[in-house]
Design a protein around this motif. Structure first.
Motif, PDB file in Angstrom:
ATOM      1  N   SER A  25       0.860  -1.184   0.000  1.00  0.00           N
ATOM      2  CA  SER A  25       0.000   0.000   0.000  1.00  0.00           C
ATOM      3  C   SER A  25       0.889   1.224   0.000  1.00  0.00           C
ATOM      4  N   GLY A  26       0.391   2.308  -0.595  1.00  0.00           N
ATOM      5  CA  GLY A  26       1.174   3.526  -0.670  1.00  0.00           C
ATOM      6  C   GLY A  26       2.226   3.525  -1.756  1.00  0.00           C
ATOM      7  N   ASN A  76      -2.025  -5.562  -6.287  1.00  0.00           N
ATOM      8  CA  ASN A  76      -0.827  -4.878  -5.777  1.00  0.00           C
ATOM      9  C   ASN A  76      -0.087  -5.754  -4.769  1.00  0.00           C
ATOM     10  N   THR A  77       0.065  -7.009  -5.140  1.00  0.00           N
ATOM     11  CA  THR A  77       0.628  -8.018  -4.247  1.00  0.00           C
ATOM     12  C   THR A  77       1.679  -8.849  -4.978  1.00  0.00           C
TER      13      THR A  77
END
Length: 115
Positions: A25-26, A76-77
């Motif tokens: 994240s981010g 996003n992994t």
């Protein structure tokens, strides 16, 4: 704020498999070089493998043919599929984001390979 969170570790018998995840994240994971490291008890942290922005992967010799790094851009992994696990794979596994604005680490996930 960038956060990397590993999950999926656990206790597995020799020859077994685990899949580790690193949720970001981010930051946009696919736009950065992402790396898996591990640290075994009493040893220094060592590089396990890398996935580049272009999707190329590189591995330490001891895991070649057994471990596979991949990513799911929609989630996003990043993942580390670990097969044919050996006791010497026992370690805390960390993901790392090598970005132009900083070097980011997760807190790690424990992998224990034991009968």
């Amino acid at each position: 704020q960038v956060q990397l969170v590993e999950s999926g570790g656990g206790l597995v018998q020799p020859g077994g498999s685990l899949r580790l995840s690193c949720a970001a994240s981010g930051m946009i994971l696919s736009r950065n070089t992402m790396v898996w490291y591990r640290q075994a008890p009493g040893k220094q942290r060592e590089w396990v493998g890398t996935i580049t922005t272009g999707g190329f992967t590189y591995y330490i010799d001891s895991v070649k043919g057994r471990f596979t790094i991949s990513r799911d851009n929609a989630k996003n992994t990043m993942y580390l599929q670990m097969n044919s696990l050996k006791p010497e794979d026992t370690a805390v596994y960390y993901c790392n984001g090598d970005t132009p604005v900083g070097d980011y680490w997760g807190r790690g996930t424990q992998v224990t390979v034991s009968s």
